[in-house]
Every structure is written in C-alpha cells, then in structure tokens.
Scaffold this motif. Structure first.
Motif, PDB file in Angstrom:
ATOM      1  N   THR A   1       8.659 -11.120  -2.209  1.00 31.66           N
ATOM      2  CA  THR A   1       8.467 -11.217  -3.655  1.00 31.66           C
ATOM      3  C   THR A   1       9.410 -12.207  -4.319  1.00 31.66           C
ATOM      4  O   THR A   1       9.135 -12.678  -5.425  1.00 31.66           O
ATOM      5  CB  THR A   1       8.675  -9.847  -4.318  1.00 31.66           C
TER       6      THR A   1
ATOM      7  N   THR B   1      12.895   4.430 -10.199  1.00 32.44           N
ATOM      8  CA  THR B   1      11.751   4.602  -9.293  1.00 32.44           C
ATOM      9  C   THR B   1      11.961   5.792  -8.361  1.00 32.44           C
ATOM     10  O   THR B   1      11.025   6.546  -8.067  1.00 32.44           O
ATOM     11  CB  THR B   1      11.537   3.323  -8.459  1.00 32.44           C
TER      12      THR B   1
ATOM     13  N   LEU C   1       3.508  -1.676   2.494  1.00 29.66           N
ATOM     14  CA  LEU C   1       3.742  -0.253   2.762  1.00 29.66           C
ATOM     15  C   LEU C   1       3.505   0.062   4.242  1.00 29.66           C
ATOM     16  O   LEU C   1       4.245   0.848   4.835  1.00 29.66           O
ATOM     17  CB  LEU C   1       2.826   0.599   1.880  1.00 29.66           C
TER      18      LEU C   1
ATOM     19  N   GLY D   1      11.174  -6.956   1.454  1.00 27.43           N
ATOM     20  CA  GLY D   1      10.603  -6.895   0.109  1.00 27.43           C
ATOM     21  C   GLY D   1      11.031  -8.072  -0.747  1.00 27.43           C
ATOM     22  O   GLY D   1      10.217  -8.664  -1.468  1.00 27.43           O
TER      23      GLY D   1
ATOM     24  N   GLY E   1       0.996  -6.433  -1.516  1.00 23.15           N
ATOM     25  CA  GLY E   1       1.264  -5.137  -2.142  1.00 23.15           C
ATOM     26  C   GLY E   1       0.003  -4.336  -2.382  1.00 23.15           C
ATOM     27  O   GLY E   1      -0.082  -3.158  -2.006  1.00 23.15           O
TER      28      GLY E   1
ATOM     29  N   SER F   1      11.823  -6.391  -7.724  1.00 23.15           N
ATOM     30  CA  SER F   1      10.544  -6.007  -7.112  1.00 23.15           C
ATOM     31  C   SER F   1      10.766  -5.268  -5.803  1.00 23.15           C
ATOM     32  O   SER F   1      10.086  -4.275  -5.512  1.00 23.15           O
ATOM     33  CB  SER F   1       9.691  -7.252  -6.869  1.00 23.15           C
TER      34      SER F   1
ATOM     35  N   LYS G   1       1.594 -10.292  -4.263  1.00 25.26           N
ATOM     36  CA  LYS G   1       0.702  -9.349  -4.942  1.00 25.26           C
ATOM     37  C   LYS G   1      -0.383  -8.839  -3.995  1.00 25.26           C
ATOM     38  O   LYS G   1      -0.687  -7.640  -3.963  1.00 25.26           O
ATOM     39  CB  LYS G   1       0.076 -10.014  -6.168  1.00 25.26           C
TER      40      LYS G   1
ATOM     41  N   MET H   1       9.495  -1.540  -5.095  1.00 19.41           N
ATOM     42  CA  MET H   1       8.535  -1.322  -4.007  1.00 19.41           C
ATOM     43  C   MET H   1       8.987  -0.235  -3.041  1.00 19.41           C
ATOM     44  O   MET H   1       8.175   0.573  -2.574  1.00 19.41           O
ATOM     45  CB  MET H   1       8.325  -2.635  -3.233  1.00 19.41           C
TER      46      MET H   1
END
Length: 518
Positions: free
Chosen positions: A432, A170, A403, A428, A397, A437, A394, A441
């Motif tokens: 989750t 990522t 964020l 995070g 997010g 995840s 979800k 993220m």
C-alpha cells in the motif's frame, strides 16, 4: 490454503523481481503488475469485471488525491527555489552550519526527514529533503536512498501519530498503551539509522571517521525524547519532539566541527536540473538581494500551514475538515468510502505555501505557471507509477489476496508466529505504501492471533506497526516519490536494489525483538 498463499504472493514477487533483477522502471513494472493482479482477480478470486474496474478506479483516485498532489507540491516548491535562486542561499546557510556532506545528510536525511514525517507524512518526508539534498550537490540516487532509510524510523508515528492511533482503534486497544511497545520495537532501528546514513554518504564505514560523536548524538538525541513522549504522553508528538531535539543537537555540534573535512565530503556546487536553468541571470540577481528568511519562506510556510491545520490546532483542523467530499467507487461488497479533503491535505497546503512564498520572493504569476507546467511534465511517470501501485493494493485487498497471505503465514508458523508478525506489517506497507493502511489492514488480525497464542495483543499489534516502517522504504509508492524528488526517471530499480538489503536487516531486527519479547 497453500495455493491461495502462492497466488497472493505473485503480484508482490513480480514487483520485486521486475524492479531489482529485471531492472524495469517503476511505471512499467507496476503497470504490468496491475495487469497480473487484475487477471488473478478474474481467474482465481472470481471477481467480476465491474468489481475489478471499480476497485482499480478507487485506487487511482486515492493515488491522485492526496499522494500525487504531494509529489507535485514538493517538486513545485523545490523547482521554484531553483528558479528564484534561493537554493543557493539555503546551501550557504547549511554550509554555515557545516560544509561536511555527512553532517548535512544528518540534518536533512535524518532530522528534517523525520520532522516532516511527524507533522505530515504521505511522502513529504522523502520528497522535500531528497530534493533539497540534490540541490546541494548530493548524488540523486544516494539522496533518495538516504531519505528512504532515514524516514524508516518513524512512519508508525507519522502525521501526528495517525498509524498508531488507527491500529489501536482497529484492534480495539488504547492508543496511548500501544504507543510505548511500538516505540520500543523501533529502538535498534532508530539507533543504527544515522550510522547507515553516514555509510551511504561515504560508501564505506570509514566515512564515520571524524563524525562518530555527532552521529551517535543524532541517534540518541532522537530516540530518547521520542520514546519518552511515546511512553508518557502518547503517539501524536513523539516524532515531532524527537526530530526537533536531534536537529538542535546536530546543528550545535555541526557548527563546532568545521575543520579537517576530507575533500570527498565537502559540499559541491548544486547541479542545474529541472527548471533551475530558467532565468539563471535574473535568479542570481534576485538571490543576491534576498534575505535568508525570505529564501526559506516557502518551507517555513509549509511547516506553519501543516502544523496549524493539524490535530494540534483543533479549531482550524475542524474548520478546514468541512471542505471535503465523500464517495464510494467500488461496486462489490464492503466498499471503502473515499474522503477527499480539498484544503486540509498536505499537498494543497504545500502548494499554497509555495505560491505565497514565491510571490514574496518576486516570482510572477507567469513564472509560477511555467514552473508548474514543467513540474507536471517532469513527474507524470512517477505519478502514474503511484496510480498503478495503489490500484494493485486496492485489488489485492478487495479480492482477499492480502488476507489470504496473512492467514497463510499464521497457519504455517503456529507458536513461532511472533517471529514473523512484523513481516505481515511490512508486506502491508510494501503493497500500500502507507503505514496507516498496513495498520488498518492487519491490526485486528494481529490482535486475534495474540489471543489464540496467549501473547500480549499490544505487543503483536506494535510489531505490525514496526514492521510497516521497514516495508515502507522499499514500497514502489515510496520509491516513486523518491524518483520524482531527485529527477531520476527510470531509476526505481536502482533505488530499490540499494535499499532492499537495509529493509531486510531492519525486518530481521524487529522480528527477533518481537519473538524475544513475546
């Protein structure tokens, strides 16, 4: 900015307050949490009804497969061992190593838990050993907390290194170079976890009396090979190798420490629970005729299947990977694609192993159907809790809450940011329930902040992964799995209250190490 951060905190704050202070069950707290999150999505983040509905639906599907299937698989395997009477044989074998609950806790809650994390992840590291510990006579809440804390040392490298590899991909980094700083940041956590496990077994630090050497060896024998493999080989096998080495060391030392065990630490007779009371007489007769290898067979097959289907065996992994479905559920911008593996997922492989093992042990198809039915009936609340929490994750997010929270922390801390970098990974994973995840993220965010501050990007991305391991131990998703494993319905809050202070301690340690190293 501050307003967005405050709104983003509300769902997380609610879950913590509801489960610790208000003592709500996980299913009720997470159900209300989902309503709160959905309301914020409408009122604050201006999402439409289709986006909210499909975002929550995506979470529900992701929760059912593969997470809930693991709960069913782990508890079905355990309940079948009660039905056939093989748990008594397993207890006898562990007792032959040591009749000391402290040493057995190190074997199951530390060595075996980390081994399951290394090869499978996705809750197996808590569900299977916690269920076995209760079967051996441990208090259910203590067993759950021990496994949650014992498992917190390795999620960054779970499931054959998936979280660390995902974080590197990522952020555009090299997974092998990211592996070493991640393992280093877990140094103190790995070294103190076995000592905390012994404390939890006895309820005080005096419990270390008589087992201090084996506790120290269990910590060092895990971390040294774990770090060596992470640094010189890569993330894939670090936890697997470390856990195997520590299991061997604990078992060898445990065999030589059977004398003068205080009475309060002796293994007690397993309490009958779940489906274990079914057919008690026939179970005892079956157990009496069964070999030790046959008693362990379902668990042996689980390990064989999980390892054989993993990335360690590319041809098998690739072949089984073909049997999957991909679908897009979310109707808004940048939807995720859900990939549902129908065979090569831990829960399915565990159920297949349990069916084969139980059949060889003499269980009939009718027996297995009855136990499977009771397993669903006993754990539907835990599965519904997981559905709610993943749906919340979800929506947080897709709406931008997560964020906003991360960006707000960056803006408020400036050059002191490395001190709280692990907290972002912890948040995070709390939301989750997945270190993978949490890495996906926030790895890119950590990389960008590192560039702005002139800090080594590998260090902050590693800090994110290390923080995630702490957040996982109090994630409502992890606690729901633990509650299911120990048949402690409605005790989510009790488990969180006993775990949260250790989570804070772990985060403080990683934050200080991150700031000093930056």
């Amino acid at each position: 900015m501050l307003t967005q951060v405050l709104f983003a905190v509300i769902p997380i704050a609610w879950l913590i307050i509801a489960m610790t202070l208000l003592k709500m069950s996980g299913v009720k707290a997470c159900g209300i949490g989902l309503v709160i999150t959905a309301a914020e999505c409408f009122a604050v983040y201006k999402m439409g009804a289709p986006e909210v509905a499909t975002g929550a639906a995506e979470g529900a599907i992701a929760a059912l497969w593969p997470i809930c299937i693991i709960i069913v698989a782990a508890m079905f395997t355990y309940n079948m061992s009660l039905h056939t009477g093989t748990m008594d044989i397993i207890k006898g074998m562990l007792g032959s190593v040591s009749n000391d609950k402290r040493i057995v806790a190190l074997i199951l809650g530390w060595g075996f838990s980390n081994f399951m994390e290394g090869i499978a992840g996705f809750g197996t590291a808590v569900a299977i050993p916690a269920a076995m510990m209760v079967g051996l006579g441990f208090d259910p809440i203590s067993a759950a907390v021990i496994c949650l804390i014992g498992n917190a040392a390795s999620p960054a490298f779970g499931a054959i290194g998936t979280p660390t590899i995902s974080a590197a991909n990522t952020a555009g980094l090299d997974p092998n170079l990211l592996s070493e700083p991640t393992a280093f940041l877990l140094l103190i956590l790995n070294l103190i976890s076995p000592f905390i496990i012994i404390y939890l077994v006895g309820g005080c630090w005096k419990a270390l009396k008589g087992v201090l050497p084996i506790t120290l060896v269990s910590a060092v024998s895990f971390y040294v090979p774990f770090y060596a493999v992470a640094r010189f080989v890569g993330p894939e096998l670090s936890v697997v190798v470390g856990s195997l080495v520590t299991l061997i060391c604990i078992i060898l030392m445990g065999r030589n420490s059977k004398e003068n065990i205080p009475e309060e630490y002796l293994l007690t007779k397993p309490a009958e629970r779940g489906t274990g009371a079914q057919g008690a007489a026939s179970s005892e007769a079956a157990a009496g005729k069964m070999s030790a290898a046959a008693a362990w067979l379902p668990y042996i097959l689980i390990l064989v299947f999980l390892l054989g289907a993993s990335k360690l065996v590319p041809p098998v992994n690739s072949f089984l990977g073909q049997f999957k479905s991909s679908l897009t559920v979310y109707s808004g911008e940048n939807p995720a694609t859900l990939s549902l593996s129908w065979i090569n997922t831990p829960g399915v492989l565990m159920i297949i192993a349990a069916l084969i093992g139980s059949a060889i042990q003499g269980a009939s198809a009718a027996d297995m159907l009855r136990v499977m039915k009771k397993t669903f009936q006993g754990y539907w609340k835990a599965m519904l809790t997981v559905v709610f929490i993943v749906a919340i994750a979800k929506l947080m997010g897709y709406s931008g809450m997560v964020l906003s929270l991360a960006n707000g922390l960056v803006a408020m801390t400036g050059n002191v940011y490395p001190l709280i970098a692990p907290i972002i990974g912890g948040i995070g994973c709390f939301v989750t329930g997945s270190a993978t995840s949490a890495c996906i993220m926030f790895a890119k965010l950590q990389n960008e902040v590192a560039s702005q501050l002139g800090v080594n990007p590998y260090w902050l991305v590693a800090a994110n992964s290390a923080g995630a391991t702490a957040g996982k131990m109090i994630s409502p998703q992890s606690i729901a799995v633990a509650v299911a494993a120990v048949s402690a319905s409605g005790q989510d809050g009790a488990i969180m209250r006993k775990t949260i202070l250790w989570c804070v301690l772990y985060l403080v340690i990683v934050c200080i190490m991150c700031f000093a190293g930056a």
